[in-house]
Design an enzyme around this catalytic site. Structure first.
Site, mmCIF file in Angstrom:
data_model
loop_
_atom_site.group_PDB
_atom_site.id
_atom_site.type_symbol
_atom_site.label_atom_id
_atom_site.label_comp_id
_atom_site.label_asym_id
_atom_site.label_seq_id
_atom_site.Cartn_x
_atom_site.Cartn_y
_atom_site.Cartn_z
ATOM 1 N N LYS A 195 0.864 -1.187 0.000
ATOM 2 C CA LYS A 195 0.000 0.000 0.000
ATOM 3 C C LYS A 195 0.894 1.228 0.000
ATOM 4 O O LYS A 195 1.666 1.453 0.933
ATOM 5 C CB LYS A 195 -0.903 0.006 1.229
ATOM 6 C CG LYS A 195 -1.768 1.255 1.286
ATOM 7 C CD LYS A 195 -2.769 1.187 2.407
ATOM 8 C CE LYS A 195 -3.644 2.426 2.412
ATOM 9 N NZ LYS A 195 -4.660 2.370 3.461
ATOM 10 N N LYS A 248 -2.042 -1.572 -3.919
ATOM 11 C CA LYS A 248 -2.918 -0.401 -3.884
ATOM 12 C C LYS A 248 -2.110 0.874 -3.968
ATOM 13 O O LYS A 248 -1.123 0.977 -3.251
ATOM 14 C CB LYS A 248 -3.693 -0.452 -2.562
ATOM 15 C CG LYS A 248 -4.602 0.699 -2.314
ATOM 16 C CD LYS A 248 -5.244 0.557 -0.972
ATOM 17 C CE LYS A 248 -6.034 1.817 -0.719
ATOM 18 N NZ LYS A 248 -6.482 1.914 0.631
HETATM 19 C C1 PBG Z 1 -7.617 3.362 5.373
HETATM 20 C C2 PBG Z 1 -7.827 3.186 3.933
HETATM 21 C C3 PBG Z 1 -7.617 4.114 2.901
HETATM 22 C C4 PBG Z 1 -8.076 3.513 1.739
HETATM 23 C C5 PBG Z 1 -8.510 2.243 2.082
HETATM 24 N N1 PBG Z 1 -8.315 2.054 3.443
HETATM 25 C C6 PBG Z 1 -7.148 5.511 2.917
HETATM 26 C C7 PBG Z 1 -5.807 5.867 3.388
HETATM 27 O O1 PBG Z 1 -4.912 5.039 3.582
HETATM 28 O O2 PBG Z 1 -5.649 7.062 3.599
HETATM 29 C C8 PBG Z 1 -8.101 4.161 0.391
HETATM 30 C C9 PBG Z 1 -9.137 3.623 -0.523
HETATM 31 C C10 PBG Z 1 -9.468 4.515 -1.648
HETATM 32 O O3 PBG Z 1 -8.859 5.580 -1.871
HETATM 33 O O4 PBG Z 1 -10.392 4.143 -2.365
HETATM 34 N N2 PBG Z 1 -6.356 3.058 5.800
HETATM 35 ZN ZN ZN Z 2 -6.053 3.835 7.837
#
Ligand code: PBG
Ligand code: ZN
Length: 326
Positions: A195, A248
């Site tokens: 991520k 992601k």
């Molecule tokens: C929370 C989370 C996020 C997303 C999924 N889980 C946001 C972040 O890390 O700030 C992003 C999903 C999206 O942008 O569709 N940790």
């Molecule tokens: Zn988070």
């Protein structure tokens, strides 16, 4: 003129193009995310994500029915709450909207639905960070305890799958240990393994009210300049007990999806995130693209790169407009 190789021969018409096509989107391999808010009267459309809503917990069963009837039976839930504090106490509270919705959905649909739930503190902390902040640093080890509590609460409510999205070290191992210990041996862990600290999460943070109040997420999410680091994260998450590993975002990270597909012994998921969705919606609104065509191009590219499954906000539109029959 004699040209021995004419690749255009195989592009002559639609029938031939379909015949030789290698990749096809598959709705059986797609998961729709939903944002669940506390009790309320009606759904609220998220300004930056047209067609995506915050649905009140007590209305979700009814609001979701048409989606289920269209064919959506794999979902990922995110909570939106107003009670926020340092430890994210609402994360595993019995009144957490996603815990309640998991319970209701599984009671109603049983195994006819696959319910995954986000495990992260950013929707529940007053700092908006994905962990417990000490000084100005997000503390790894005290955060793990809270993530374990949240995952167990969700498993207890009946979640088929938990998705730790925080990027703390050893979160998968810790959550797996807690689930084993508490007897939830069949709960799937879909780890957000690679991520990245991305600019494509903006609309999500608006939807989930989870933007960090200070600083950024670069001390826990990955640096987009790096690729080899994902192999280390992949190895760790597999060792720690992940069942599915995720990359992601997706569209700017197709190379990472490809690397995962080559190296991962477990299925690879890709998250087609909020900013990717909103970009498409903006282009379509400005008549710069035809929605069906650009959505199918994006999702096909993610499958072609090697994703075994995709989490995408476009799934409702796909079913609604029957784009998957194209
Ligand atoms: C929370 C989370 C996020 C997303 C999924 N889980 C946001 C972040 O890390 O700030 C992003 C999903 C999206 O942008 O569709 N940790
Ligand atoms: Zn988070």
């Amino acid at each position: 003129m004699e040209i021995p190789n004419r690749p255009r021969r195989l592009r002559q018409n639609q029938i031939i193009r379909d015949l030789i096509s290698e990749t096809r989107i598959n709705t059986k391999k797609m998961i729709q995310p939903y944002f669940i808010s506390e009790k309320g009267t009606q759904r609220f459309e998220i300004g930056s994500m047209p067609g995506i809503f915050r649905d009140p917990e007590d209305k979700f069963l009814e609001l979701f029915k048409p989606d289920f009837e269209m064919g959506i039976n794999k979902i990922m839930l995110f909570g939106v709450v107003s009670t926020k504090d340092g430890g994210g106490s609402f994360a595993d509270h019995k009144d957490n909207p996603i815990i309640r919705v998991v319970q209701t959905l599984k009671e109603h649909y049983g195994d006819n639905i696959f319910v995954a739930a986000d495990v992260c503190l950013c929707e529940y902390t007053d700092t908006g960070h994905c962990g417990i902040v000490e000084g100005d640093y997000v503390d790894n080890d005290s955060t793990l305890k809270r993530l374990g509590d949240m995952a167990v609460a969700l498993a207890k409510a009946g979640a088929d799958c938990v998705g730790p999205s925080d990027m703390m070290d050893n979160r998968v191992g810790y959550i797996r240990g807690e689930l084993e210990d508490k007897g939830y041996k069949n709960t799937i862990i879909m780890a957000y393994t690679a991520k990245y600290a991305s600019n494509y999460y903006g609309p999500f943070r608006d939807a989930a009210d989870s933007a960090p109040k200070f600083g950024d997420r670069k001390s826990y999410q990955m640096d987009f300049r790096n690729k080899m680091e994902t192999l280390r994260e992949l190895k760790l998450d597999i060792e720690e007990g992940a069942d599915i590993v995720m990359v992601k975002p997706s569209l700017a990270y197709l190379d990472i999806i490809h690397i995962f597909k080559e190296h991962s012994p477990v299925p690879v998921a890709a998250y087609n995130v909020s900013g990717e969705y909103s970009m498409v919606k903006l282009m379509v609104r400005e008549n710069m693209a035809v929605e069906k065509d650009i959505v199918l191009e994006n999702l096909t590219a993610i499958f072609r790169a090697g994703a075994d499954m995709i989490l995408t906000y476009h799934l409702r539109d796909i079913f609604k407009n029957r784009w998957h029959h194209a």
